[in-house]
Design a protein around this motif. Structure first.
Motif, PDB file in Angstrom:
ATOM      1  N   PHE A 110       0.728  -1.105  -0.009  1.00 37.13           N
ATOM      2  CA  PHE A 110      -0.035   0.096  -0.149  1.00 37.13           C
ATOM      3  C   PHE A 110       0.948   1.239   0.028  1.00 37.13           C
ATOM      4  CE2 PHE A 110      -3.210  -2.925   1.836  1.00 37.13           C
ATOM      5  CZ  PHE A 110      -4.185  -2.916   0.973  1.00 37.13           C
ATOM      6  N   GLY A 111       1.878   1.246   0.861  1.00 36.99           N
ATOM      7  CA  GLY A 111       2.823   2.311   0.778  1.00 36.99           C
ATOM      8  C   GLY A 111       3.610   2.538  -0.469  1.00 36.99           C
ATOM      9  N   TRP A 112       4.144   1.500  -1.074  1.00 39.50           N
ATOM     10  CA  TRP A 112       4.624   1.815  -2.424  1.00 39.50           C
ATOM     11  C   TRP A 112       3.660   2.109  -3.584  1.00 39.50           C
ATOM     12  CZ3 TRP A 112       8.745  -2.827  -3.060  1.00 39.50           C
ATOM     13  CH2 TRP A 112       9.732  -2.574  -2.307  1.00 39.50           C
ATOM     14  N   MET A 113       2.372   1.826  -3.455  1.00 44.49           N
ATOM     15  CA  MET A 113       1.328   2.081  -4.666  1.00 44.49           C
ATOM     16  C   MET A 113       0.968   3.712  -4.177  1.00 44.49           C
ATOM     17  SD  MET A 113      -1.096  -0.963  -5.062  1.00 44.49           S
ATOM     18  CE  MET A 113      -1.751  -1.373  -3.378  1.00 44.49           C
ATOM     19  N   LEU A 114       0.851   3.932  -3.093  1.00 48.92           N
ATOM     20  CA  LEU A 114       0.725   5.374  -2.617  1.00 48.92           C
ATOM     21  C   LEU A 114       1.951   6.348  -3.151  1.00 48.92           C
ATOM     22  CD1 LEU A 114      -0.998   5.348   0.835  1.00 48.92           C
ATOM     23  CD2 LEU A 114      -2.088   5.992  -1.350  1.00 48.92           C
ATOM     24  N   SER A 115       2.847   5.719  -2.808  1.00 51.36           N
ATOM     25  CA  SER A 115       4.134   6.515  -3.119  1.00 51.36           C
ATOM     26  C   SER A 115       4.229   6.769  -4.718  1.00 51.36           C
ATOM     27  CB  SER A 115       5.385   5.858  -3.022  1.00 51.36           C
ATOM     28  OG  SER A 115       5.384   5.877  -1.309  1.00 51.36           O
ATOM     29  N   TYR A 116       3.967   5.714  -5.578  1.00 51.98           N
ATOM     30  CA  TYR A 116       4.060   5.946  -7.051  1.00 51.98           C
ATOM     31  C   TYR A 116       3.284   6.842  -7.443  1.00 51.98           C
ATOM     32  CZ  TYR A 116       3.795   4.437 -11.951  1.00 51.98           C
ATOM     33  OH  TYR A 116       3.968   4.520 -13.298  1.00 51.98           O
ATOM     34  N   VAL A 117       1.585   6.814  -6.907  1.00 48.73           N
ATOM     35  CA  VAL A 117       0.651   7.587  -7.402  1.00 48.73           C
ATOM     36  C   VAL A 117       1.119   9.104  -6.904  1.00 48.73           C
ATOM     37  CG1 VAL A 117      -1.959   8.237  -7.282  1.00 48.73           C
ATOM     38  CG2 VAL A 117      -1.017   5.732  -7.609  1.00 48.73           C
ATOM     39  N   LEU A 118       1.541   9.342  -5.579  1.00 48.52           N
ATOM     40  CA  LEU A 118       1.612  10.645  -5.267  1.00 48.52           C
ATOM     41  C   LEU A 118       2.961  11.281  -5.388  1.00 48.52           C
ATOM     42  CD1 LEU A 118       0.155   9.802  -1.498  1.00 48.52           C
ATOM     43  CD2 LEU A 118      -1.102  11.226  -3.580  1.00 48.52           C
ATOM     44  N   GLY A 119       3.934  10.571  -6.183  1.00 52.13           N
ATOM     45  CA  GLY A 119       4.857  11.258  -6.472  1.00 52.13           C
ATOM     46  C   GLY A 119       6.034  11.172  -5.285  1.00 52.13           C
ATOM     47  N   VAL A 120       5.800  10.127  -4.316  1.00 52.18           N
ATOM     48  CA  VAL A 120       7.116  10.211  -3.286  1.00 52.18           C
ATOM     49  C   VAL A 120       8.197   9.387  -3.689  1.00 52.18           C
ATOM     50  CG1 VAL A 120       7.222   9.275  -0.864  1.00 52.18           C
ATOM     51  CG2 VAL A 120       5.179  10.335  -1.729  1.00 52.18           C
ATOM     52  N   HIS A 128      -0.097 -12.458   1.463  1.00 48.82           N
ATOM     53  CA  HIS A 128       1.263 -11.715   1.600  1.00 48.82           C
ATOM     54  C   HIS A 128       2.218 -12.084   0.423  1.00 48.82           C
ATOM     55  CE1 HIS A 128      -0.035 -11.531   5.976  1.00 48.82           C
ATOM     56  NE2 HIS A 128       0.845 -10.356   5.927  1.00 48.82           N
ATOM     57  N   TYR A 129       1.691 -13.462  -0.271  1.00 49.90           N
ATOM     58  CA  TYR A 129       2.396 -13.890  -1.429  1.00 49.90           C
ATOM     59  C   TYR A 129       2.090 -12.879  -2.475  1.00 49.90           C
ATOM     60  CZ  TYR A 129       4.007 -16.638  -5.439  1.00 49.90           C
ATOM     61  OH  TYR A 129       4.366 -17.252  -6.285  1.00 49.90           O
ATOM     62  N   ALA A 130       0.900 -12.702  -2.564  1.00 50.02           N
ATOM     63  CA  ALA A 130       0.351 -11.739  -3.566  1.00 50.02           C
ATOM     64  C   ALA A 130       0.768 -10.135  -3.451  1.00 50.02           C
ATOM     65  CB  ALA A 130      -1.221 -11.656  -3.593  1.00 50.02           C
ATOM     66  N   ALA A 131       0.901  -9.778  -2.088  1.00 49.22           N
ATOM     67  CA  ALA A 131       1.548  -8.502  -1.898  1.00 49.22           C
ATOM     68  C   ALA A 131       2.914  -8.443  -2.331  1.00 49.22           C
ATOM     69  CB  ALA A 131       1.282  -8.172  -0.324  1.00 49.22           C
ATOM     70  N   CYS A 132       3.921  -9.589  -2.012  1.00 47.92           N
ATOM     71  CA  CYS A 132       5.012  -9.439  -2.297  1.00 47.92           C
ATOM     72  C   CYS A 132       5.364  -9.457  -3.916  1.00 47.92           C
ATOM     73  CB  CYS A 132       5.919 -10.757  -1.613  1.00 47.92           C
ATOM     74  SG  CYS A 132       7.693 -10.493  -1.685  1.00 47.92           S
ATOM     75  N   ILE A 133       4.534 -10.330  -4.731  1.00 52.44           N
ATOM     76  CA  ILE A 133       4.512 -10.153  -6.056  1.00 52.44           C
ATOM     77  C   ILE A 133       4.529  -8.813  -6.578  1.00 52.44           C
ATOM     78  CG2 ILE A 133       3.529 -10.976  -8.117  1.00 52.44           C
ATOM     79  CD1 ILE A 133       5.248 -13.144  -7.410  1.00 52.44           C
ATOM     80  N   ARG A 134       3.243  -8.211  -6.042  1.00 50.94           N
ATOM     81  CA  ARG A 134       3.075  -6.810  -6.603  1.00 50.94           C
ATOM     82  C   ARG A 134       4.170  -5.683  -6.093  1.00 50.94           C
ATOM     83  NH1 ARG A 134      -2.352  -8.560  -5.380  1.00 50.94           N
ATOM     84  NH2 ARG A 134      -3.641  -8.876  -7.726  1.00 50.94           N
ATOM     85  N   CYS A 135       4.628  -5.935  -4.979  1.00 49.24           N
ATOM     86  CA  CYS A 135       5.852  -4.928  -4.669  1.00 49.24           C
ATOM     87  C   CYS A 135       6.973  -5.325  -5.708  1.00 49.24           C
ATOM     88  CB  CYS A 135       6.188  -5.343  -3.166  1.00 49.24           C
ATOM     89  SG  CYS A 135       5.147  -5.068  -1.776  1.00 49.24           S
ATOM     90  N   ARG A 136       7.333  -6.415  -6.248  1.00 48.12           N
ATOM     91  CA  ARG A 136       7.990  -6.524  -7.147  1.00 48.12           C
ATOM     92  C   ARG A 136       7.800  -5.666  -8.186  1.00 48.12           C
ATOM     93  NH1 ARG A 136       9.080 -12.930  -7.544  1.00 48.12           N
ATOM     94  NH2 ARG A 136      10.455 -12.351  -9.299  1.00 48.12           N
TER      95      ARG A 136
END
Length: 290
Positions: free
Chosen positions: A56-66, A89-97
């Protein structure tokens, strides 16, 4: 090529960002930064590093320009033992990649580009799945959206659609327990997401059922009879109605605004005074549906 669920979600988040004033955007960015660890991962409600919240933090960072340090992000993912993770958590980790790949590629890369070289474990191999049932609507939603994001297709669409019928409630909606007489918002949204991805978001009786779950406050509760509506149920319901091009009965604007905190984040319910990156994500998603 039609948009995947994740691309639809990202486009909605971007619309949500456009609804923010400059001051509100700065406050949200400050909140997101406050939830970062030194490793550029993100914290859960207990203040501990957590891959689910990191997504969630990485997705928000991407959208907000952090700006995040991709070397730190890579090091964080290297430490993750995916072999021991449950499905969530597996799905979250794949999406983090995937998020790392997007941030390394820069803004010019397509939103949530599929990474076709990523192999994913069969659903039957996970020791932990939602509700201990790999066939439940929520488990199927997590699995299907993961397949979409990694460039894999569902092998037997009819079998998946047929399996959902066991979770359909006679009065409308879906439950995550087969044969249940009480539908839940989570299961209904998840089942509609699976159906939409497989048969192109054709309006049906369950989209109208979901629309009917909205309360006069503009919010949605987790289930009929729940003590009060919450932001997660509201954001996901509004998003799914938007996917089906169904307008909510009541404007959710005041409901969403009421969950906006001075910290720059969003609360889960009106009874809570704290926020995290998960509910800030849902707040921005809800804004994007208006």
């Amino acid at each position: 090529m039609k948009d995947t669920l994740s691309i639809k979600l990202f486009k909605t988040l971007q619309k949500g960002k456009k609804k923010l004033s400059e001051e509100a955007l700065h406050r949200m960015v400050d909140f997101v930064n406050s939830q970062r660890t030194d490793a550029d991962s993100f914290m859960n409600k207990s203040g501990r590093e957590d891959v689910y919240y990191t997504l969630f933090g990485w997705m928000l960072s991407y959208v907000l320009g952090v700006r995040l340090d991709t070397k730190k992000m890579t090091a964080y993912l290297t430490r993750q033992d995916m072999g021991q993770m449950d499905l969530i958590h597996y799905a979250a980790c794949i999406r983090c990649r995937i998020m790392l790949s997007l941030m390394e590629g820069g803004i010019s890369r397509l939103l949530f580009t599929r990474i076709t070289s990523v192999e994913v474990k069969p659903l039957s191999e996970f020791k932990g799945v939602p509700h201990n049932d790999p066939q439940s609507p929520y488990s199927q939603y997590i699995w299907l959206s993961l397949l979409e994001d990694t460039g894999h297709s569902v092998k037997n669409k009819e079998a998946v659609l047929d399996s959902l019928s066991e979770y359909h409630v006679p009065g409308g909606g879906f439950a995550n327990v087969p044969g249940s007489e009480r539908a839940t918002t989570n299961a209904t949204v998840a089942a509609l997401a699976v159906k939409g991805a497989l048969v192109n978001y054709r309006k049906n009786e369950d989209t109208l059922y979901l629309q009917g779950l909205q309360e006069k406050t503009g919010g949605f509760s987790a289930a009929i009879g729940s003590p009060l509506p919450d932001l997660l149920s509201t954001a996901t319901s509004l998003f799914m109605l938007k996917c089906y091009e169904v307008k909510p009965t009541f404007s959710p604007s005041h409901f969403i605004e009421a969950h906006w905190l001075d910290t720059g984040g969003f609360s889960a319910t009106l009874l809570e005074e704290n926020s995290d990156v998960e509910y800030t994500f849902y707040g921005l998603l809800a804004l994007g549906t208006i």
